[in-house]
Design an enzyme around this catalytic site. Sequence first.
Site, PDB file in Angstrom:
ATOM      1  N   LYS A 126       0.866  -1.190   0.000  1.00 28.59           N
ATOM      2  CA  LYS A 126       0.000   0.000   0.000  1.00 28.59           C
ATOM      3  C   LYS A 126       0.892   1.225   0.000  1.00 28.59           C
ATOM      4  O   LYS A 126       2.019   1.159   0.487  1.00 28.59           O
ATOM      5  CB  LYS A 126      -0.881   0.017   1.265  1.00 28.59           C
ATOM      6  CG  LYS A 126      -2.112   0.867   1.144  1.00 28.59           C
ATOM      7  CD  LYS A 126      -3.254   0.081   0.530  1.00 28.59           C
ATOM      8  CE  LYS A 126      -4.472   0.894   0.256  1.00 28.59           C
ATOM      9  NZ  LYS A 126      -5.599   0.034  -0.143  1.00 28.59           N
ATOM     10  N   ASP A 166      -7.006   4.138  -4.502  1.00 25.61           N
ATOM     11  CA  ASP A 166      -7.680   4.017  -3.197  1.00 25.61           C
ATOM     12  C   ASP A 166      -8.294   5.406  -2.964  1.00 25.61           C
ATOM     13  O   ASP A 166      -8.529   6.144  -3.943  1.00 25.61           O
ATOM     14  CB  ASP A 166      -6.680   3.616  -2.100  1.00 25.61           C
ATOM     15  CG  ASP A 166      -7.365   3.161  -0.804  1.00 25.61           C
ATOM     16  OD1 ASP A 166      -7.829   2.019  -0.737  1.00 25.61           O
ATOM     17  OD2 ASP A 166      -7.475   3.969   0.152  1.00 25.61           O
TER      18      ASP A 166
HETATM   19  P1  NDP Z   1     -12.923   7.745  -3.016  1.00 25.10           P
HETATM   20  O1  NDP Z   1     -11.845   8.718  -2.817  1.00 25.10           O
HETATM   21  O2  NDP Z   1     -13.456   7.514  -4.370  1.00 25.10           O
HETATM   22  O3  NDP Z   1     -14.150   8.081  -2.071  1.00 25.10           O
HETATM   23  C1  NDP Z   1     -13.986   8.168  -0.694  1.00 25.10           C
HETATM   24  C2  NDP Z   1     -15.313   8.540  -0.059  1.00 25.10           C
HETATM   25  O4  NDP Z   1     -15.210   8.358   1.336  1.00 25.10           O
HETATM   26  C3  NDP Z   1     -15.655   9.998  -0.287  1.00 25.10           C
HETATM   27  O5  NDP Z   1     -17.049  10.137  -0.295  1.00 25.10           O
HETATM   28  C4  NDP Z   1     -15.031  10.666   0.934  1.00 25.10           C
HETATM   29  O6  NDP Z   1     -15.616  11.910   1.293  1.00 25.10           O
HETATM   30  C5  NDP Z   1     -15.314   9.637   2.007  1.00 25.10           C
HETATM   31  N1  NDP Z   1     -14.273   9.745   3.024  1.00 25.10           N
HETATM   32  C6  NDP Z   1     -12.936   9.652   2.846  1.00 25.10           C
HETATM   33  N2  NDP Z   1     -12.283   9.860   3.986  1.00 25.10           N
HETATM   34  C7  NDP Z   1     -13.228  10.112   4.907  1.00 25.10           C
HETATM   35  C8  NDP Z   1     -13.171  10.407   6.275  1.00 25.10           C
HETATM   36  N3  NDP Z   1     -12.010  10.493   6.935  1.00 25.10           N
HETATM   37  N4  NDP Z   1     -14.352  10.577   6.909  1.00 25.10           N
HETATM   38  C9  NDP Z   1     -15.540  10.498   6.246  1.00 25.10           C
HETATM   39  N5  NDP Z   1     -15.639  10.220   4.943  1.00 25.10           N
HETATM   40  C10 NDP Z   1     -14.505  10.035   4.286  1.00 25.10           C
HETATM   41  O7  NDP Z   1     -12.361   6.378  -2.381  1.00 25.10           O
HETATM   42  P2  NDP Z   1     -12.873   4.873  -2.609  1.00 25.10           P
HETATM   43  O8  NDP Z   1     -14.336   4.845  -2.837  1.00 25.10           O
HETATM   44  O9  NDP Z   1     -11.967   4.249  -3.580  1.00 25.10           O
HETATM   45  O10 NDP Z   1     -12.528   4.229  -1.190  1.00 25.10           O
HETATM   46  C11 NDP Z   1     -13.482   4.123  -0.129  1.00 25.10           C
HETATM   47  C12 NDP Z   1     -13.053   3.020   0.825  1.00 25.10           C
HETATM   48  O11 NDP Z   1     -12.985   1.783   0.106  1.00 25.10           O
HETATM   49  C13 NDP Z   1     -11.673   3.203   1.469  1.00 25.10           C
HETATM   50  O12 NDP Z   1     -11.712   2.636   2.767  1.00 25.10           O
HETATM   51  C14 NDP Z   1     -10.773   2.344   0.585  1.00 25.10           C
HETATM   52  O13 NDP Z   1      -9.608   1.915   1.276  1.00 25.10           O
HETATM   53  C15 NDP Z   1     -11.713   1.179   0.299  1.00 25.10           C
HETATM   54  N6  NDP Z   1     -11.386   0.352  -0.862  1.00 25.10           N
HETATM   55  C16 NDP Z   1     -11.248   0.914  -2.107  1.00 25.10           C
HETATM   56  C17 NDP Z   1     -10.974   0.107  -3.182  1.00 25.10           C
HETATM   57  C18 NDP Z   1     -10.892   0.640  -4.572  1.00 25.10           C
HETATM   58  O14 NDP Z   1     -10.758  -0.159  -5.478  1.00 25.10           O
HETATM   59  N7  NDP Z   1     -10.999   1.930  -4.804  1.00 25.10           N
HETATM   60  C19 NDP Z   1     -10.765  -1.335  -3.026  1.00 25.10           C
HETATM   61  C20 NDP Z   1     -11.017  -1.827  -1.688  1.00 25.10           C
HETATM   62  C21 NDP Z   1     -11.301  -0.993  -0.663  1.00 25.10           C
HETATM   63  P3  NDP Z   1     -14.801  13.260   1.045  1.00 25.10           P
HETATM   64  O15 NDP Z   1     -14.905  13.520  -0.414  1.00 25.10           O
HETATM   65  O16 NDP Z   1     -15.479  14.282   1.875  1.00 25.10           O
HETATM   66  O17 NDP Z   1     -13.397  13.012   1.494  1.00 25.10           O
HETATM   67  O1  2IT Z   2      -7.878  -1.680  -0.732  1.00 23.57           O
HETATM   68  C1  2IT Z   2      -7.793  -2.173  -1.873  1.00 23.57           C
HETATM   69  O2  2IT Z   2      -7.937  -3.382  -2.067  1.00 23.57           O
HETATM   70  C2  2IT Z   2      -7.546  -1.267  -2.994  1.00 23.57           C
HETATM   71  N1  2IT Z   2      -7.472  -0.058  -2.797  1.00 23.57           N
HETATM   72  C3  2IT Z   2      -7.374  -1.811  -4.382  1.00 23.57           C
HETATM   73  C4  2IT Z   2      -5.987  -2.367  -4.581  1.00 23.57           C
HETATM   74  C5  2IT Z   2      -5.647  -2.776  -5.983  1.00 23.57           C
HETATM   75  O3  2IT Z   2      -4.454  -3.056  -6.194  1.00 23.57           O
HETATM   76  O4  2IT Z   2      -6.515  -2.839  -6.863  1.00 23.57           O
END
Ligand code: NDP
Ligand code: 2IT
Length: 453
Positions: A126, A166
């Site tokens: 990461k 992420d």
């Molecule tokens: P994005 O940046 O696309 O979206 C993040 C969302 O979460 C936004 O709405 C953001 O609001 C909100 N958010 C972020 N930080 C905070 C915080 N501290 N408190 C409240 N709300 C918050 O990210 P993703 O959708 O990609 O990721 C969301 C979650 O999913 C994370 O935990 C990530 O690790 C996990 N994840 C993502 C993967 C991926 O493929 N993208 C894979 C597996 C897990 P704001 O705009 O106000 O910051």
């Molecule tokens: O938390 C996760 O699994 C991710 N942000 C995606 C990682 C990846 O390599 O696709």
Amino acid sequence: MSDYVNELMAQVKAKNPAEPEFHQAVEEVAESLALVYDRHPEYRAAKILERIIEPERIITFRVPWVDEQGEVHINRGFRIEMNSAIGPYKGGLRFHPSVNQGILKFLAFEQVFKNSLTSLPMGGGKGGSDFDPKGKSDMKIMRFCQAFMQELFRHIGPNTDVPAGDIGVGGREIGFMFGMYKKLRNEFTGVLTGKGLNWGGSLIRPEATGYGAVYFAAEMLGSKNETLEGKTCLVSGSGNVAQFTTEKILELGGKVLTLSDSAGYIYDPEGINTEKLHFVMDLKNVRRGRIKEYVEKYPNATYTAVDPTMEYNPIWDHKADCAFPSATQNEINLKDAQNLRKNGVYVVSEGANMPTTPDGVRLFLEDGILYGPGKAANAGGVAVSGLEMSQNSQRLPWTREEVDKRLQMIMHNIHKTCVDNADRFGTPGNYVNGANIGGFLKVADAMIDQGVV
Ligand code: NDP
Ligand code: 2IT
């Protein structure tokens, strides 16, 4: 807690001070593994968990960059190369002001087990930066991404370490970073996943985490002969994971009542239908606005501001069947978990990484909630990243149907791995133990095969 876990945690805390999220992630896994160590002392003797806890490598670097007004900025960049026993390091990059070494170590640690669960050959890593992309121009984003890659490029490669997105890193950022990597190395390779479709990306990768979290919920419901049809759902976040979680819930006949960002959440009693979801996608991905604007467009919905100092988050205090936390770590505390129970929620599928605090998790498990922990439920994203790597190696893109079929099969198999291992180690229905043990065994056996390295 067993003596083994107590001793291990004392060491982890002493050696890794000021990293509470990392302690939290390690403790949960150690508690599950205590069940394995009773029957398999060889893993304990080989100090497998002790080795997994110590990252193989941590890279920290300065990211200096100049914005379009000529101002100099300095951010901090990281890549945690946690474990490469079963494949190249693989895991996302997070750009958020809260990013620090402890948060990235927790995420990299979780990634090791998650990637193992996908059954694809990927180690865990990461990375990211304390850079805050919110409200920044495309030019600033490009300049930062280029500066970040100017150092990261020497540490990664398609057979070494393959980052992806992420929080704060989506298709736009991956594009800018890929461009700089290609320029510096003078080679076009699958060094990042989540790429654009016409330059090596995979169909369904943007959708995969959200779709996977819903497939996992459907699998859990299926174990009780139920489906998502007609179920009411609370979704947090409004980014990549939340959007495609919503899309798949709608496709499977469920109703989504909420979405959020870090400032507050919207509640739409009529449900967020496809048209409204497209509004949100345009708002967040193109106009880069705030979720608050939803209620200006759809006045039957309400917006509630949320302050992180509040005792509980009111988004989790609505009547519903299912919850899909899809924003960030520790967004469901004990009080939130109690509210979910009180409101009838009996399925929790974690799109985010470690969104529930340990006392919240304990409550879900004690109350027999169908609780899919992040490392199992959100593994669809990295799984399709693995499929993107396969397509890049073959130099052949697969169809949408092909990738989606494989994603569904992978989520089905992860669910089965969790159920089987929970049964085998005496805690039926406990997906936390099932995921931790299932993810661990494959990595542990590979580490034993490869000797002490
Ligand atoms: P994005 O940046 O696309 O979206 C993040 C969302 O979460 C936004 O709405 C953001 O609001 C909100 N958010 C972020 N930080 C905070 C915080 N501290 N408190 C409240 N709300 C918050 O990210 P993703 O959708 O990609 O990721 C969301 C979650 O999913 C994370 O935990 C990530 O690790 C996990 N994840 C993502 C993967 C991926 O493929 N993208 C894979 C597996 C897990 P704001 O705009 O106000 O910051
Ligand atoms: O938390 C996760 O699994 C991710 N942000 C995606 C990682 C990846 O390599 O696709």
